[in-house]
Design a protein around this motif. Sequence first.
Motif, PDB file in Angstrom:
ATOM      1  N   GLY A  45      99.321  16.897  85.737  1.00  0.00           N
ATOM      2  CA  GLY A  45      99.043  18.259  86.138  1.00  0.00           C
ATOM      3  C   GLY A  45     100.255  18.884  86.800  1.00  0.00           C
ATOM      4  O   GLY A  45     101.311  18.254  86.933  1.00  0.00           O
ATOM      5  N   ARG A  76     100.940  19.395  89.797  1.00  0.00           N
ATOM      6  CA  ARG A  76     101.406  18.765  91.023  1.00  0.00           C
ATOM      7  C   ARG A  76     102.162  17.471  90.751  1.00  0.00           C
ATOM      8  O   ARG A  76     102.707  16.865  91.636  1.00  0.00           O
ATOM      9  CB  ARG A  76     100.216  18.535  91.955  1.00  0.00           C
ATOM     10  CG  ARG A  76      99.587  19.866  92.376  1.00  0.00           C
ATOM     11  CD  ARG A  76      98.234  19.711  93.029  1.00  0.00           C
ATOM     12  NE  ARG A  76      97.607  21.011  93.203  1.00  0.00           N
ATOM     13  CZ  ARG A  76      96.713  21.528  92.377  1.00  0.00           C
ATOM     14  NH1 ARG A  76      96.328  20.848  91.332  1.00  0.00           N
ATOM     15  NH2 ARG A  76      96.203  22.715  92.592  1.00  0.00           N
ATOM     16  N   GLU A 100     100.898  24.844  98.501  1.00  0.00           N
ATOM     17  CA  GLU A 100      99.468  24.999  98.247  1.00  0.00           C
ATOM     18  C   GLU A 100      98.670  24.657  99.500  1.00  0.00           C
ATOM     19  O   GLU A 100      98.873  23.603 100.116  1.00  0.00           O
ATOM     20  CB  GLU A 100      99.019  24.103  97.101  1.00  0.00           C
ATOM     21  CG  GLU A 100      99.599  24.485  95.759  1.00  0.00           C
ATOM     22  CD  GLU A 100      98.946  23.716  94.630  1.00  0.00           C
ATOM     23  OE1 GLU A 100      97.801  24.065  94.267  1.00  0.00           O
ATOM     24  OE2 GLU A 100      99.561  22.774  94.126  1.00  0.00           O
ATOM     25  N   PHE A 110      91.748  21.976  95.840  1.00  0.00           N
ATOM     26  CA  PHE A 110      92.707  20.884  95.744  1.00  0.00           C
ATOM     27  C   PHE A 110      91.984  19.622  96.203  1.00  0.00           C
ATOM     28  O   PHE A 110      91.455  19.564  97.302  1.00  0.00           O
ATOM     29  CB  PHE A 110      93.901  21.202  96.653  1.00  0.00           C
ATOM     30  CG  PHE A 110      95.082  20.281  96.538  1.00  0.00           C
ATOM     31  CD1 PHE A 110      95.009  18.959  96.924  1.00  0.00           C
ATOM     32  CD2 PHE A 110      96.288  20.763  96.059  1.00  0.00           C
ATOM     33  CE1 PHE A 110      96.102  18.120  96.840  1.00  0.00           C
ATOM     34  CE2 PHE A 110      97.403  19.940  95.969  1.00  0.00           C
ATOM     35  CZ  PHE A 110      97.306  18.621  96.356  1.00  0.00           C
ATOM     36  N   THR A 111      91.954  18.585  95.361  1.00  0.00           N
ATOM     37  CA  THR A 111      91.258  17.345  95.688  1.00  0.00           C
ATOM     38  C   THR A 111      92.222  16.166  95.633  1.00  0.00           C
ATOM     39  O   THR A 111      93.412  16.321  95.315  1.00  0.00           O
ATOM     40  CB  THR A 111      90.089  17.096  94.720  1.00  0.00           C
ATOM     41  OG1 THR A 111      90.618  16.709  93.445  1.00  0.00           O
ATOM     42  CG2 THR A 111      89.226  18.346  94.565  1.00  0.00           C
ATOM     43  N   ASP A 115      92.462  14.111  93.393  1.00  0.00           N
ATOM     44  CA  ASP A 115      92.991  14.028  92.032  1.00  0.00           C
ATOM     45  C   ASP A 115      94.274  14.830  91.865  1.00  0.00           C
ATOM     46  O   ASP A 115      95.066  14.565  90.953  1.00  0.00           O
ATOM     47  CB  ASP A 115      91.965  14.561  91.023  1.00  0.00           C
ATOM     48  CG  ASP A 115      90.718  13.697  90.975  1.00  0.00           C
ATOM     49  OD1 ASP A 115      90.829  12.496  91.272  1.00  0.00           O
ATOM     50  OD2 ASP A 115      89.644  14.225  90.642  1.00  0.00           O
ATOM     51  N   ASP A 116      94.469  15.829  92.711  1.00  0.00           N
ATOM     52  CA  ASP A 116      95.622  16.712  92.569  1.00  0.00           C
ATOM     53  C   ASP A 116      96.857  16.218  93.310  1.00  0.00           C
ATOM     54  O   ASP A 116      97.931  16.804  93.174  1.00  0.00           O
ATOM     55  CB  ASP A 116      95.254  18.118  93.074  1.00  0.00           C
ATOM     56  CG  ASP A 116      94.160  18.748  92.239  1.00  0.00           C
ATOM     57  OD1 ASP A 116      94.287  18.728  91.008  1.00  0.00           O
ATOM     58  OD2 ASP A 116      93.178  19.258  92.809  1.00  0.00           O
ATOM     59  N   HIS A 124      91.251  26.987  98.933  1.00  0.00           N
ATOM     60  CA  HIS A 124      92.485  26.623  98.249  1.00  0.00           C
ATOM     61  C   HIS A 124      93.276  27.883  97.957  1.00  0.00           C
ATOM     62  O   HIS A 124      92.712  28.942  97.664  1.00  0.00           O
ATOM     63  CB  HIS A 124      92.179  25.893  96.933  1.00  0.00           C
ATOM     64  CG  HIS A 124      93.398  25.612  96.103  1.00  0.00           C
ATOM     65  ND1 HIS A 124      93.563  26.070  94.822  1.00  0.00           N
ATOM     66  CD2 HIS A 124      94.522  24.914  96.391  1.00  0.00           C
ATOM     67  CE1 HIS A 124      94.730  25.665  94.348  1.00  0.00           C
ATOM     68  NE2 HIS A 124      95.332  24.966  95.275  1.00  0.00           N
ATOM     69  N   SER A 161      97.380  29.006  96.353  1.00  0.00           N
ATOM     70  CA  SER A 161      98.783  28.782  96.001  1.00  0.00           C
ATOM     71  C   SER A 161      99.561  30.005  96.435  1.00  0.00           C
ATOM     72  O   SER A 161      99.099  31.140  96.256  1.00  0.00           O
ATOM     73  CB  SER A 161      98.937  28.563  94.491  1.00  0.00           C
ATOM     74  OG  SER A 161      98.257  27.395  94.082  1.00  0.00           O
TER      75      SER A 161
END
Length: 532
Positions: free
Chosen positions: A242, A244, A252, A287-288, A290-291, A525, A527
Motif C-alpha cells: 500500500g 505506506r 497521516e 489507519f489501522t 495493517d497500514d 484519520h 492525510s
Amino acid sequence: MTLSLKKNVIAEPAVAGWYAWSYLIPPQTLAKYLKNHYRNIVESYLADPETHRTALKQARFQGGPFVHEQEGSYDRIRLWYEAAREQQAPLLELADAVDELEQKILPAQTGASMEQVYKQLPEPLAGRVELFYNRDNRTPDYRFIEPFLYASPYFDRALQQVRFSEIHRDAREFALTTPVLEYTPEQVLVDLPLDSELLDTVFRGGLAPEELDRVIADLGLAGERAATFRGFFEEDRATTPGPRDGGEDVVEYVGHACVFVRHRGTTFLVDPVVSYSGYSRESDGRFTFDDLPERIDYVMITHNHQDHMLLETLLRIRHRVGRVVIAKSANSSLVDPDLKRILTLLGFRDVVELDDLETLGTPGGTITAVPFLGEHGDIRIRTKCGWMLDLDGTRVLFAADSTNVSPQLYPLVTAALGRVHTVFIGMESVGAPVSWLYGPLFPEKLERRTDAGRRLRGSNFEQAAAIVDALGADSVYVYAMGQEPWLGAVMCVEYDETHPAMIDSDRLVEYVRERGGTAKRLFLHESMAVRP
C-alpha cells in the motif's frame, strides 16, 4: 500456507491481574497502586457489586473505580483475589515500607544529618533509596535506586500476562478498573513476560502450521484453550504494498495523539495508539495496524500517560520498531519512574533520551525535544516533551497536551529553533483532577478543592492561540482529544458541542483560518500536506 493473527484479535497485557500500563512495571509504583487503588476497587466490588452495576449505568462514572462485569465476573474475581493475595504479599510489604518512609521517617527530619536515618529504613528500602534534603535544607526527600528494586523479590515477571480475544466492534469497556481474567471460553490468558520474544513471533505472523504448534506449546496451552488460541489465526492472503509501504513522503493522523510520518523513506510514529480492523463497521478510511510499514524507524513518545504510551499498541508493533525516543527522565521518584528502564524491560533495545532542546539527527532532518509544561497537575514530572521534527527545513511540532501556563516559553522556543510551520496541539482544556491518575502514589489524599484545581489538561483557546502566534505556524491541527471510538479501554471522554474543549478547539480553528492559515480538529484519520 502461512498463518497470522486475525485483524480483530486483541492482546491485552496485564500485570498482577490488571490491565498493564507503564506505572505497573516498576515494583514501587505497582506496589502503591495495588495497595491504594486496585485492592480498594476489588474489595468494594466483592462487598457490594450492585453499587458498581448501578454506577456504570451513568456515563459520568465510566472512568471511575468500578468493575465492568463480564459473564461470571463475581465468582471468578473472588477466587482470583483470594489466590492472588499470597503472590502479591511482597508488593504490599514494599508499599507499607514506602508509606513508613514518607509518613513517619522523613517528616521527622528537619535539617540535621541523614546519616543515622538510613538505619531506620524498613528492610524493603534498605540500600534501595537515597535520602536528601531539597534546596531549602529543611524539606526531606528521596529517590529510588531502581536497578536494585528490579533485582529484588519485589519485581516478579511471573505477574505478567497477556489475554487474547476477538473484538467485533470499536467500543470497548474501560479496562483500567477490571481484573484481566478469562471470563469466557473465547478468551485465552497466558502467563508470559511482556518482553518475551514469543510475542514478537505471534505479532509478526507468517507462521507455518508447525511453527504455530510450537508457539502454542511454548505458551503452555493445551486442549480447548490451545484450540481457541489456534482459532485466532487465519491463512495469510497475498497482498500488494500500500502507499505506506511506498517511498512517498506522507503525514497521516492515525488517531488521538498518534501521527505517522514518512520522509525520504524514514518513518516516524508519534505516541502510538492504533486501531484494530477486521470487524463490521462503517467504512471510515481509518489507519489501522495493517497500514503500518514493516519498519518504523523512530517511535517518539511525548509523555508517560497511558493514552500516549499505550502498552497494548507498543508491544504489538515492537518487532517493527527501530529506535524509541523519549524525554530525559531518570528522576527515579515515585511519581516519575525511569521510563527508559521501563521500555527496556518491555523488550525495546534501542531507547534514546533527549533533554530540553537536544537534537537527534535523522536522514533528511532532526528530532528535537521541546519543553513541555502543564498537564501533570503541578507534580514534578520530568519525563515529558514535545517533539520538533525537522524535515529538510520544514518544522513540525507535536506539542501533545502542553499547557501554555508560561506565555514566555514558546517565543523562546521560536528564538532557539526557528519558526514552526505546522503544529499539532491537544486541547482537552478541562481534564481530570490530578488524583485520578496519581492519587494512589500520594502519601495522603488531596483536599477536594485543591485536587479539583490541579488538572490533567491541555491548553484552552487563549493559551493555544498564544502558542500558534509565538511559533508563527500557518497549519494547526487539534488532536489528542480522546474522541476516537477505539480509545474506550484507556479513556472515558465524551464531548458534545457545549463542552469547553470543543468550544475552545473550534475557536482556535476559526482563529487560524481567519488569518489565512490551515486548521482542523482531527478525528479518525487524516492525510495532510506539510510544507514550509
